[in-house]
Each structure stands twice: as C-alpha cells, then as structure tokens.
Design a protein around this motif. Structure first.
Motif, mmCIF file in Angstrom:
data_model
loop_
_atom_site.group_PDB
_atom_site.id
_atom_site.type_symbol
_atom_site.label_atom_id
_atom_site.label_comp_id
_atom_site.label_asym_id
_atom_site.label_seq_id
_atom_site.Cartn_x
_atom_site.Cartn_y
_atom_site.Cartn_z
ATOM 1 N N VAL A 235 -2.122 16.241 -3.830
ATOM 2 C CA VAL A 235 -2.818 15.752 -2.646
ATOM 3 C C VAL A 235 -2.023 14.609 -2.038
ATOM 4 C CG1 VAL A 235 -5.117 16.592 -3.215
ATOM 5 C CG2 VAL A 235 -4.395 14.391 -4.139
ATOM 6 N N ASP A 236 -1.551 14.829 -0.818
ATOM 7 C CA ASP A 236 -0.792 13.815 -0.079
ATOM 8 C C ASP A 236 -1.805 13.101 0.805
ATOM 9 O OD1 ASP A 236 0.776 12.382 1.701
ATOM 10 O OD2 ASP A 236 2.106 14.056 2.188
ATOM 11 N N THR A 237 -2.226 11.915 0.372
ATOM 12 C CA THR A 237 -3.366 11.250 0.996
ATOM 13 C C THR A 237 -2.896 10.197 1.985
ATOM 14 O OG1 THR A 237 -3.425 9.582 -0.763
ATOM 15 C CG2 THR A 237 -4.768 11.573 -1.076
ATOM 16 N N TRP A 238 -3.234 10.380 3.238
ATOM 17 C CA TRP A 238 -2.897 9.372 4.249
ATOM 18 C C TRP A 238 -4.104 8.483 4.504
ATOM 19 C CZ3 TRP A 238 -5.138 8.294 9.021
ATOM 20 C CH2 TRP A 238 -4.500 7.269 9.741
ATOM 21 N N TRP A 239 -3.881 7.205 4.379
ATOM 22 C CA TRP A 239 -4.923 6.234 4.693
ATOM 23 C C TRP A 239 -4.305 4.857 4.743
ATOM 24 C CZ3 TRP A 239 -7.373 3.054 0.665
ATOM 25 C CH2 TRP A 239 -6.808 3.235 -0.599
ATOM 26 N N GLN A 240 -5.098 3.845 4.925
ATOM 27 C CA GLN A 240 -4.590 2.494 5.141
ATOM 28 C C GLN A 240 -5.546 1.471 4.528
ATOM 29 O OE1 GLN A 240 -4.966 2.893 9.536
ATOM 30 N NE2 GLN A 240 -2.734 2.788 9.542
ATOM 31 N N GLY B 205 -1.227 13.265 -7.082
ATOM 32 C CA GLY B 205 -1.478 12.734 -5.748
ATOM 33 C C GLY B 205 -0.383 11.770 -5.333
ATOM 34 N N THR B 206 -0.236 11.594 -4.029
ATOM 35 C CA THR B 206 0.696 10.586 -3.525
ATOM 36 C C THR B 206 0.039 9.803 -2.397
ATOM 37 O OG1 THR B 206 1.737 11.858 -1.740
ATOM 38 C CG2 THR B 206 2.677 12.109 -3.931
ATOM 39 N N VAL B 207 0.560 8.616 -2.174
ATOM 40 C CA VAL B 207 0.029 7.728 -1.143
ATOM 41 C C VAL B 207 1.056 6.662 -0.794
ATOM 42 C CG1 VAL B 207 -1.036 6.222 -2.883
ATOM 43 C CG2 VAL B 207 -1.849 6.135 -0.526
ATOM 44 N N VAL C 63 -4.832 -2.062 -1.600
ATOM 45 C CA VAL C 63 -6.104 -1.377 -1.362
ATOM 46 C C VAL C 63 -6.265 -0.147 -2.262
ATOM 47 C CG1 VAL C 63 -5.362 0.169 0.508
ATOM 48 C CG2 VAL C 63 -7.726 -0.684 0.444
ATOM 49 N N THR C 64 -5.149 0.506 -2.566
ATOM 50 C CA THR C 64 -5.235 1.690 -3.422
ATOM 51 C C THR C 64 -5.849 1.333 -4.774
ATOM 52 O OG1 THR C 64 -3.302 2.570 -2.288
ATOM 53 C CG2 THR C 64 -3.921 3.637 -4.345
ATOM 54 N N GLY C 65 -5.483 0.163 -5.272
ATOM 55 C CA GLY C 65 -6.064 -0.292 -6.527
ATOM 56 C C GLY C 65 -7.552 -0.607 -6.402
ATOM 57 N N GLU D 181 3.375 6.427 1.894
ATOM 58 C CA GLU D 181 4.433 6.733 2.850
ATOM 59 C C GLU D 181 4.586 8.247 2.880
ATOM 60 O OE1 GLU D 181 8.334 5.727 1.257
ATOM 61 O OE2 GLU D 181 7.391 5.316 -0.667
ATOM 62 N N PRO D 182 5.267 8.733 3.904
ATOM 63 C CA PRO D 182 5.492 10.178 3.925
ATOM 64 C C PRO D 182 6.327 10.578 2.715
ATOM 65 C CG PRO D 182 6.055 9.175 6.058
ATOM 66 C CD PRO D 182 5.844 8.052 5.085
ATOM 67 N N ILE D 183 6.003 11.717 2.144
ATOM 68 C CA ILE D 183 6.817 12.199 1.014
ATOM 69 C C ILE D 183 7.754 13.282 1.537
ATOM 70 C CG2 ILE D 183 4.956 13.781 0.234
ATOM 71 C CD1 ILE D 183 6.107 13.299 -2.660
HETATM 72 C C1 6R9 Z 1 -3.101 3.298 1.349
HETATM 73 C C2 6R9 Z 1 -1.980 2.504 1.911
HETATM 74 C C3 6R9 Z 1 -0.801 2.103 5.286
HETATM 75 C C4 6R9 Z 1 0.386 2.797 5.933
HETATM 76 C C5 6R9 Z 1 -0.024 3.874 6.893
HETATM 77 C C6 6R9 Z 1 1.170 4.795 6.852
HETATM 78 C C7 6R9 Z 1 1.622 4.723 5.418
HETATM 79 C C8 6R9 Z 1 0.048 5.697 3.697
HETATM 80 C C9 6R9 Z 1 0.644 7.780 3.689
HETATM 81 C C10 6R9 Z 1 1.421 7.093 4.644
HETATM 82 C C11 6R9 Z 1 2.490 9.037 5.194
HETATM 83 C C12 6R9 Z 1 0.885 9.181 3.512
HETATM 84 N N1 6R9 Z 1 1.026 5.796 4.611
HETATM 85 N N2 6R9 Z 1 -0.190 6.882 3.134
HETATM 86 N N3 6R9 Z 1 2.329 7.719 5.401
HETATM 87 N N4 6R9 Z 1 1.808 9.762 4.307
HETATM 88 N N5 6R9 Z 1 0.220 9.922 2.612
HETATM 89 O O1 6R9 Z 1 -0.818 2.789 1.681
HETATM 90 O O2 6R9 Z 1 -2.364 1.447 2.694
HETATM 91 O O3 6R9 Z 1 -0.605 -0.347 2.385
HETATM 92 O O4 6R9 Z 1 -2.279 -0.396 4.293
HETATM 93 O O5 6R9 Z 1 -0.373 1.237 4.248
HETATM 94 O O6 6R9 Z 1 1.157 3.464 4.924
HETATM 95 O O7 6R9 Z 1 2.194 4.321 7.673
HETATM 96 O O8 6R9 Z 1 -0.272 3.334 8.178
HETATM 97 P P1 6R9 Z 1 -1.406 0.407 3.397
#
Ligand code: 6R9
Length: 648
Positions: free
Chosen positions: A407-412, A381-383, A307-309, A385-387
């Motif tokens: 920017v530590d971006t949390w999303w799914q 930026g990071t995405v 999804v990030t892509g 998992e927790p860093i």
């Molecule tokens: C965008 C993406 C989602 C799961 C999410 C969480 C983990 C994503 C994070 C993070 C900590 C962050 N997650 N970003 N945990 N800090 N900045 O990764 O989507 O592959 O669907 O994964 O990844 O656990 O629930 P997806």
C-alpha cells in the motif's frame, strides 16, 4: 501500460474490503457523508455520542472545520481502558531497542494502563491540567507512548519534537506553544550512537520561561546536569504515583496534539489535530488500509516525532486493540539486515516504512533480506515520498516474496491519516501509484493556472481536496489566518495539498511531488521525481535528486545530483551513460543537462531530500541557502557547493 498487481484471491477472501465493497462504501461516503461518518464514529467509545456530525466551511476568511462537535470522549480510554476486559493480557506494544543484544519488551494492555496512569499522575503533580501544552522530546522508548497517552488522558495537548532536532528547534517549539513541561531522557541511543537529549534540553531551556519544568526519563544512565526545582526524575516520581488516573471527558473538538511541520515558506507551523475526528480517522485507516486483523503484529518503522508515528504507531493501532511494534534503532544497525531480523524475531504481519529506507537497503544487496525468515509478512506499506518502480519491485519481490500487497499511502501531517492509497483486498496495484481516495476523501485535480477542476482522464495538475474528512487539521496553533492562507487561498474553496499529481486513464492517482518541484523544460512540464526514478533505475545509481536551474534556451535545465552505488567509479563516461539512459527511459526532453556526483544528499532527519537547498546550489545562489540546521548531516551541503557543476 505497465504491469498491474491484482490482489490474490486468498488475500481478498479474508480482507476487510474487496473491490465491490470499496465501490459501494466509497459512493456512500461521498453521497451521504453524515450517515457514513455517524456510523464510523461508532468505532469509538463515546462518553456522549455525537449527534452533530460535520460542520465544514472551506471559504477563505471563514474556514472552519468541525467533526462530531457535540460528542465527548477520551482518547486514552479508547486506546487502553476499553480493551482491558477482552485483551488486558494481550501485548499492546512490543519494544525493540537499538542494540539487538538488549532484550525486547512486551507491554500488555494492562501494563500500558498502569504506566499511562502513573505518567498522567506525575504530570498532574507537576501542575499540568486540561488544555496545557507538554513537549515530548524522547527517544523511541515506551515512555514516549506513555507520555502521549498520559497527556490525552488528562486533556493536556502534547507536541512531540523529534529527538534529532537541535536545542534551537526545541526551544522554538517550547515557546511556540507556551509549554508547561518538557519530557525528555538523559540520552537517545540510535544506530550505536547516543544523542544527549537532556543536555540539549538544558540548552533549549536557557531560552524559555523559568517556569518550564523538565521531566527526565533515564534511558542510558548517562551523565546529566541537574537543576534543582526545575528537573524531575520520572522513575522516582512514577514509583510514588498512583496506579489509576481518571480519564478526563473531552469535547470532540478539543485539541489532542500539535505537531510542527515545515512548509515552503517561513518557520514551521504548529499543525493542530483534535480529539474525536482524528481518532475515528486514524483507527479506520489503520484497520482498512493495512487490513489489520485481531491478533496481527503490526510494525511501522517511523519515529513518533513525525505524524506517521502518531497515527500509525500509537493512536490508530491502539484504538484498534492491535499489537504495535516500536523500534528505537535504524535500518542499518548493526547491519543492513536489522529490519528483516526484527520482522523475523517478532513475526511481523504488516510492515510500513519509507521509500528512502527501501532504496538504502536495496543498495546493500538481497542477502541481508533473504537470509531472514519473512514468512509472517502479509502486507507492506510505504509513505513519505513517491516510490520509484525499481524500489517498489525490489520491495515486492525480495522483501514481500511476491506475496504481499504494497500500500503506497499518500497523506500529510495536515491530513492526520491516509488520503490516497490502494486498499489491499480491493485494488490492482500499480508500482508508484497512490491509486484511490480513502472513504470520504474527494480529491480533485486542478489546472494550476486557472484553478479549474479537470474532469477528463488522463490528466495532470495540482492536487486539492474538495471537502473535509474527519482527520483533517483544524488550524495552525495560534495563527488561524496562516492556516487559511497556506491551505485555502491559492485555490478558493479547496484544501490545497501542495502536491502535484497525475490521474491516469483508469482514474488512479500518481503523486508527482511537491508542485514547487515541478520543472519546465522547453515548455515541457516534468516531475523531477520522474527523472529521479529513471536515474535510480540504473544499476550503478543508489540515489538521485533532480532540480531545475535557469537555462538560457530551455527556460529550465535539468540538474541531477547522483549518489553512486558503493564501489562504482565516478567518470565522465558514466555521466554520458546516465544521460543516454534517461533519454531512453523517458525521452530526449528529459535528458539531464548537468550531473553532479553527490556522496550524500541533504536530507531532513525524517529522510526527505531538501530540494530547496539543491535548487539554490544548482541556481548558483548558495548565499541564501536558508536554514540548514534541520538537516541530518549539514556537511553534505559544503561538498555539494564545492563541486557544483555550472560554476561562473
Ligand atoms: C505522512 C507524511 C507530506 C508530503 C506530501 C508528499 C509526500 C507523503 C507520499 C508522498 C508520494 C506518497 N508524500 N506520502 N508522496 N507518495 N505515498 O509523509 O507527512 O511529513 O507531512 O509529508 O510527503 O509530498 O505532501 P509529511
């Protein structure tokens, strides 16, 4: 209180959003979501502007999410056509191939328009019409972007399957969404090796309807078998195809794409994103989170298979008229300097990657970074998992030279775009914190037992969302009931993220990981990420994964899989040293019970550690490991089983 990193004055001065700007806009976004999003929708060119802004119901049994319902638009026209007049000659996509000796390509918006129109005409000539599904199984080559946008242009729904997936995974997805066409390539070069995509597709198609057609892009010119009447040569057809294809008028709620993603149970689900809301949200988050400005060169290292892509290589950046970099390769090929060489070569301004990549590169030493000129970088930026703070600090100091906000971006996959992130010109960063809700996002922390909202700070619980945002997934393809059950049944009236989080005394959010990863040791609840973070803070540790396992006295014990830095000897002494290290880093309750040396950890191809498998091994339950076929390297599992710690 750990150190915080306020934005520099110079950054804030030119940033889209500063601290007071954030507060005011956030307040408005939740008090008047209709007004706020009606305004934001104007970022796009609508054929018919929406008058109905949101229709949302999170009630189990009748979950329904609609944004901008009566608006119509075309995503490809928004990502390409509307830029032609002002930036037709500007580079839309920089393509950097796997092999640095192969030349990079610059694709202007005018080029992109032509290429996408041709691809769209090719798809139409193969019988693809509005609403049909198209599977894209391609390397990270420009044709992947053309294919996505061509589908959007004619109203077809694309579903990308990451090129690392097996024929079985591919056929399951082709059949799952009943696709008409699969777009693939002869081979995918990555890290100097080649994956035989066409041959994988041939295998997959043995398990699909005979009517499925296969459109083949020639990337390497490698040998392929050809099935007459089923396989079509993209280059040949594109030569014949016209340079223009009219964009189809789509309803805001028409599906744009399906993306399969794994949950904690069952087969992967087809997450459905729609047209209007998704694009508004992807465009806005891309601009605001990364503080993207006209003329910037922006690079997200993800693969379009994730999804990030989708949101942050293709749709968000192109909707904003950005220059977006697509990289075919891996961070360590030809060596651990590649990311930084690409940054230097293309003068990258914003760089977005995953903690796992940062940790891997950090273990190789600073020289690979410091020998490159990274002065163009302005934001990191990071995405995913927790860093951990060590990786954060290294990223900040060594890569960012202390100048670049992170920017530590949390999303799914399900959320379409960022939900929690610091905004770089507004917030004082805390290493490891995803910080603040994006506009319109209403996170709540629930008590996992009672399901009640917790209002006090600091606190910890499960992370849910109280209301919708435009980028939210709308359903699971073909199974709305599963959608409701997965996301709306555990905590009634909320979207349940599956993640746990902490909210600190300042009200900032810290993701603690999937709640199924939380362990309970002697009545103390602990995030496995916390212990992992402590372990990787040790200079001899490259990577660590921690799970719970049944423990007679404590309920759960702490089982650690540890990968050591290259050249470090694995000894019992070192085990003791690490145990003491964690005791002093977190406290005696976090003391590891078992430490297993792991030459490799089981990871998905997107780099996420598969804790489910590690838990099973730790629990002595390796008869039921489940599907390991999606692992990047399934053989690491055998080694871990062989060397398991609490045998018998
Ligand atoms: C965008 C993406 C989602 C799961 C999410 C969480 C983990 C994503 C994070 C993070 C900590 C962050 N997650 N970003 N945990 N800090 N900045 O990764 O989507 O592959 O669907 O994964 O990844 O656990 O629930 P997806």
């Amino acid at each position: 209180m750990s150190k915080t990193y306020p934005p520099s004055e110079s950054f804030t001065k030119s940033a889209h959003i500063d601290a007071s700007g954030y507060d005011a806009a956030y307040a408005r976004s939740v008090s008047d979501p209709e007004g706020f999003w009606a305004e934001e929708a104007k970022r796009l060119d609508w054929i018919k502007a929406p008058s109905e802004i949101r229709n949302v119901d999170f009630t189990l049994g009748q979950v329904s999410i609609e944004w901008f319902r009566d608006g119509t638009l075309n995503v490809a026209a928004n990502c390409i056509d509307r830029h032609l007049e002002t930036r037709g000659q500007q580079t839309a996509i920089i393509w950097e191939p796997d092999d640095p000796k192969e030349p990079a390509q610059s694709i202007s918006y005018a080029d992109l328009h032509r290429r996408v129109c041709r691809m769209a005409n090719v798809l139409e000539s193969l019988g693809v019409r509005k609403g049909d599904r198209v599977i894209i199984y391609l390397p990270m080559i420009p044709e992947a972007a053309y294919a996505m946008l061509a589908c959007a242009r004619i109203g077809a729904i694309h579903s990308i399957v990451f090129a690392g997936f097996s024929p079985d995974a591919l056929s399951a997805r082709i059949n799952g969404c009943d696709a008409k066409v699969v777009i693939t390539a002869d081979e995918a070069p990555r890290g100097g090796r080649k994956t035989a995509l066409k041959s994988n597709t041939d295998k997959a198609l043995l398990h699909c309807k005979d009517s499925v057609k296969c459109l083949v892009v020639k990337r390497t010119g490698g040998q392929t078998t050809w099935v007459e009447g089923r396989d079509y040569d993209y280059a040949e057809m594109a030569l014949e195809a016209g340079d223009y294809c009219r964009p189809v008028e789509m309803q805001a709620e028409d599906p744009l794409f399906i993306l399969y993603t794994s949950g904690s149970t069952g087969q992967p689900k087809g997450v459905v994103h729609t047209t209007g809301g998704y694009l508004v949200y992807a465009a806005m988050t891309h601009q605001v989170t990364f503080d993207y400005h006209e003329g910037d060169v922006y690079w997200c290292t993800a693969d379009v298979g994730w999804v990030t892509g989708h949101s942050y290589i293709i749709y968000g950046p192109l909707a904003n008229g950005a220059t977006t970099l697509m990289f075919e390769g891996v961070p360590t090929y030809p060596d651990a300097s590649r990311f930084w060489q690409v940054c230097e070569k293309h003068r990258v301004n914003q760089f977005y990657t995953a903690p796992t990549a940062i940790r891997a590169l950090m273990g190789q030493g600073d020289e690979f970074v410091t020998k490159c000129d990274l002065s163009s970088l302005r934001l990191l930026g990071t995405v995913g998992e927790p860093i951990n703070p060590e990786a954060w600090n290294w990223y900040n100091d060594v890569v960012g030279g202390g100048r670049c906000p992170i920017v530590d971006t949390w999303w799914q996959t399900e959320t379409g775009g960022h939900l929690l992130t610091p905004l770089p010109g507004a917030h004082a960063l805390k290493p490891g914190a995803a910080m603040k809700p994006f506009f319109g996002v209403q996170p709540v922390v629930l008590d996992p037992q009672t399901g009640e909202e917790i209002h006090d700070n600091p606190t910890e619980g499960v992370l849910c969302l109280k209301d919708s945002w435009p980028g939210q997934m709308r359903t699971v393809w073909g199974d709305h009931e599963r959608f409701e059950k997965t996301y709306f049944s555990d905590y009634k009236g909320y979207y349940f993220s599956g993640d746990g989080c902490r909210r600190d005394a300042d009200g900032d959010y810290w993701i603690t990981g999937r709640v199924d990863d939380v362990i309970n040791v002697s009545g103390h609840r602990m995030g496995t990420a916390e212990v992992e973070s402590a372990l990787v803070a040790h200079e001899k540790v490259a990577e660590a994964a921690v799970v719970g396992y049944p423990h007679e006295i404590k309920g759960q014990g702490i089982y650690c899989y540890v990968t050591l830095m290259a050249g470090v000897e694995a000894t019992d002494e070192l085990r003791k040293e690490l145990r003491n290290w964690v005791r002093t880093e977190i406290g005696p309750i976090a003391s590891p019970d078992l430490i297993q040396w792991a030459p490799g950890l089981p990871k998905t191809r997107s780099g996420k550690i598969m804790r489910r498998i590690l838990r099973k091994i730790a629990e002595n339950d390796y008869g039921s490991l489940g599907d390991t076929s999606t692992l990047a390297d399934p053989s690491v599992v055998d080694d871990l089983i062989e060397n398991r710690m609490n045998k018998g």
